[in-house]
Design a protein around this motif. Structure first.
Motif, PDB file in Angstrom:
ATOM      1  N   MET A 190      45.559  42.378  45.976  1.00  0.00           N
ATOM      2  CA  MET A 190      44.335  42.011  46.697  1.00  0.00           C
ATOM      3  C   MET A 190      43.094  42.497  45.966  1.00  0.00           C
ATOM      4  SD  MET A 190      45.461  42.853  50.625  1.00  0.00           S
ATOM      5  CE  MET A 190      46.875  42.054  51.395  1.00  0.00           C
ATOM      6  N   ALA A 191      43.129  43.744  45.484  1.00  0.00           N
ATOM      7  CA  ALA A 191      41.970  44.309  44.796  1.00  0.00           C
ATOM      8  C   ALA A 191      41.670  43.553  43.505  1.00  0.00           C
ATOM      9  CB  ALA A 191      42.213  45.788  44.499  1.00  0.00           C
ATOM     10  N   GLY A 224      30.592  43.867  50.886  1.00  0.00           N
ATOM     11  CA  GLY A 224      31.496  42.946  50.219  1.00  0.00           C
ATOM     12  C   GLY A 224      31.956  41.811  51.112  1.00  0.00           C
ATOM     13  N   PRO A 225      32.766  40.919  50.580  1.00  0.00           N
ATOM     14  CA  PRO A 225      33.236  39.755  51.339  1.00  0.00           C
ATOM     15  C   PRO A 225      34.256  40.157  52.395  1.00  0.00           C
ATOM     16  CG  PRO A 225      34.316  39.856  49.219  1.00  0.00           C
ATOM     17  CD  PRO A 225      33.282  40.944  49.201  1.00  0.00           C
ATOM     18  N   LYS A 226      34.580  39.201  53.250  1.00  0.00           N
ATOM     19  CA  LYS A 226      35.517  39.477  54.338  1.00  0.00           C
ATOM     20  C   LYS A 226      36.888  39.866  53.804  1.00  0.00           C
ATOM     21  CE  LYS A 226      37.214  37.565  58.675  1.00  0.00           C
ATOM     22  NZ  LYS A 226      37.172  36.414  59.609  1.00  0.00           N
ATOM     23  N   ALA A 227      37.288  39.275  52.675  1.00  0.00           N
ATOM     24  CA  ALA A 227      38.582  39.626  52.088  1.00  0.00           C
ATOM     25  C   ALA A 227      38.643  41.113  51.752  1.00  0.00           C
ATOM     26  CB  ALA A 227      38.830  38.791  50.833  1.00  0.00           C
ATOM     27  N   TYR A 228      37.532  41.666  51.308  1.00  0.00           N
ATOM     28  CA  TYR A 228      37.460  43.090  50.984  1.00  0.00           C
ATOM     29  C   TYR A 228      37.602  43.934  52.243  1.00  0.00           C
ATOM     30  CZ  TYR A 228      35.197  47.474  49.511  1.00  0.00           C
ATOM     31  OH  TYR A 228      34.905  48.794  49.252  1.00  0.00           O
ATOM     32  N   GLN A 229      36.922  43.522  53.316  1.00  0.00           N
ATOM     33  CA  GLN A 229      37.006  44.253  54.565  1.00  0.00           C
ATOM     34  C   GLN A 229      38.423  44.213  55.142  1.00  0.00           C
ATOM     35  OE1 GLN A 229      33.997  41.851  56.408  1.00  0.00           O
ATOM     36  NE2 GLN A 229      32.402  43.410  56.140  1.00  0.00           N
ATOM     37  N   LEU A 230      39.047  43.042  55.102  1.00  0.00           N
ATOM     38  CA  LEU A 230      40.401  42.913  55.622  1.00  0.00           C
ATOM     39  C   LEU A 230      41.398  43.714  54.796  1.00  0.00           C
ATOM     40  CD1 LEU A 230      40.532  39.110  56.552  1.00  0.00           C
ATOM     41  CD2 LEU A 230      40.510  41.059  58.119  1.00  0.00           C
ATOM     42  N   GLY A 285      35.356  50.448  45.633  1.00  0.00           N
ATOM     43  CA  GLY A 285      36.472  50.406  46.566  1.00  0.00           C
ATOM     44  C   GLY A 285      37.675  49.689  45.977  1.00  0.00           C
ATOM     45  N   CYS A 286      37.422  48.564  45.294  1.00  0.00           N
ATOM     46  CA  CYS A 286      38.514  47.822  44.655  1.00  0.00           C
ATOM     47  C   CYS A 286      39.109  48.602  43.494  1.00  0.00           C
ATOM     48  CB  CYS A 286      38.014  46.456  44.184  1.00  0.00           C
ATOM     49  SG  CYS A 286      37.703  45.286  45.525  1.00  0.00           S
ATOM     50  N   LEU A 287      38.256  49.276  42.728  1.00  0.00           N
ATOM     51  CA  LEU A 287      38.776  50.112  41.644  1.00  0.00           C
ATOM     52  C   LEU A 287      39.702  51.198  42.190  1.00  0.00           C
ATOM     53  CD1 LEU A 287      35.795  50.682  39.161  1.00  0.00           C
ATOM     54  CD2 LEU A 287      37.762  49.173  38.906  1.00  0.00           C
ATOM     55  N   GLN A 288      39.309  51.769  43.326  1.00  0.00           N
ATOM     56  CA  GLN A 288      40.146  52.806  43.922  1.00  0.00           C
ATOM     57  C   GLN A 288      41.488  52.239  44.368  1.00  0.00           C
ATOM     58  OE1 GLN A 288      38.765  55.745  43.786  1.00  0.00           O
ATOM     59  NE2 GLN A 288      40.264  57.016  44.818  1.00  0.00           N
ATOM     60  N   LEU A 289      41.492  51.011  44.868  1.00  0.00           N
ATOM     61  CA  LEU A 289      42.745  50.403  45.311  1.00  0.00           C
ATOM     62  C   LEU A 289      43.680  50.108  44.137  1.00  0.00           C
ATOM     63  CD1 LEU A 289      41.624  47.895  48.105  1.00  0.00           C
ATOM     64  CD2 LEU A 289      42.749  50.106  48.384  1.00  0.00           C
TER      65      LEU A 289
END
Length: 299
Positions: free
Chosen positions: A73-74, A96-102, A154-158
């Protein structure tokens, strides 16, 4: 790619809490139902384990599922939304976009489910460090599920979770009886060390070099709030734990290699001792033959 509006991506606490709750129920289902079924399918001897081992085994199976899912996802979010990846405008720090929140709600549900298991069966999970890691992760992911702030970091952390399947594989091998004396265990430890370093340790300087100006030095109204700074400190806590675990991994690999070298050294010593015993045996046989020959008289 088309961007997104702040208004359309904003969550309120109620909707975020509902989604996190639903994902927590999903992860509880996976732990209790899907985990055992997958384990039986891939490893027939799973049923030979006692109840406690099967419970811990299920948590590692679900951990692997979570790590693969959120990593994909990330990477997808960073690829699909170039404004986040490239930092065009304020895309890296805007909601961020909804995909990021979900994705964050999905991950938060996993951490809450695992925290429940750790607290209920605390006698099986004696490592408080893992509980601290999950608590920090649950707080951080819930905050992002509500606000969707700083999606790039946040995505980098994931993406750190890419290393988790290899880490879990080491535990699976030990539980299945493939211990330190086996070559595949040493190979897995080496791969685990390399992947963990590439995914969690190597990005630390770049991560903080780009995050500090946004979270701690920026005058932007969005990023100058106390909550964003606290969220940044959650990242710091995660990196400290990653450095601690990396140190432990080095020790594990060092001990595995050391034990292997000791065994090789013992075999070499045993080989030379056998050679010396053989030489002594030949020497004694020759002396005995000489004695018999000298005592023999043809007359």
């Amino acid at each position: 790619m088309e961007g997104w509006s702040k208004e359309s991506s904003q969550y309120n606490y109620r909707s975020a809490a509902v989604e996190v709750f639903l994902f927590t129920i999903l992860w509880r289902f996976l732990t209790r139902v899907a985990g055992p079924k997958l384990s039986i399918f891939f490893y027939k001897k799973y049923l030979d384990f006692d109840a406690s081992t099967r419970l811990v085994w299920n948590t590692y199976v679900v951990s692997t599922i979570h790590s693969v899912a959120v990593s994909v996802m990330a990477v997808f979010i960073l690829y699909y939304y170039p404004e986040i990846r490239s930092g065009e405008g304020s895309g890296r720090q805007d909601p961020g976009p909804k995909a990021y929140q979900l994705t964050m709600a999905f991950s938060c549900g996993y951490f809450l489910s695992d925290i429940y298991v750790m607290l209920r069966y605390d006698y099986l999970f004696g490592k408080k460090v893992e509980l601290i890691h999950h608590v920090i992760s649950a707080i951080g992911t819930f905050y992002v599920a509500v606000t969707s702030y700083i999606p790039f970091w946040g995505c980098l952390q994931l993406t750190h979770e890419i290393s988790t399947p290899v880490v879990n594989l080491r535990w699976f091998l030990l539980t299945c009886g493939i211990g330190k004396e086996r070559r595949r265990y040493t190979v897995v430890c080496l791969v685990m060390l390399v992947v963990f370093f590439l995914c969690r340790i190597l990005p630390i300087p770049y991560f903080w070099k780009t995050l500090v100006p946004v979270c701690f030095l920026s005058s932007d109204q969005l990023c100058s709030t106390v909550f964003v700074k606290l969220f940044g400190l959650c990242f710091l806590g995660m990196d400290i734990l990653n450095l601690h675990w990396f140190r432990l991994m080095i020790l594990v690999l060092f001990r595995a290699v050391k034990d292997k070298l000791i065994k090789v050294k013992s075999k070499i010593k045993l080989h030379f001792r056998f050679q010396e015993d053989d030489e002594e045996e030949v020497f004694y046989d020759t002396n005995e033959l000489d004695t018999n020959v000298s005592s023999f008289s043809p007359i």
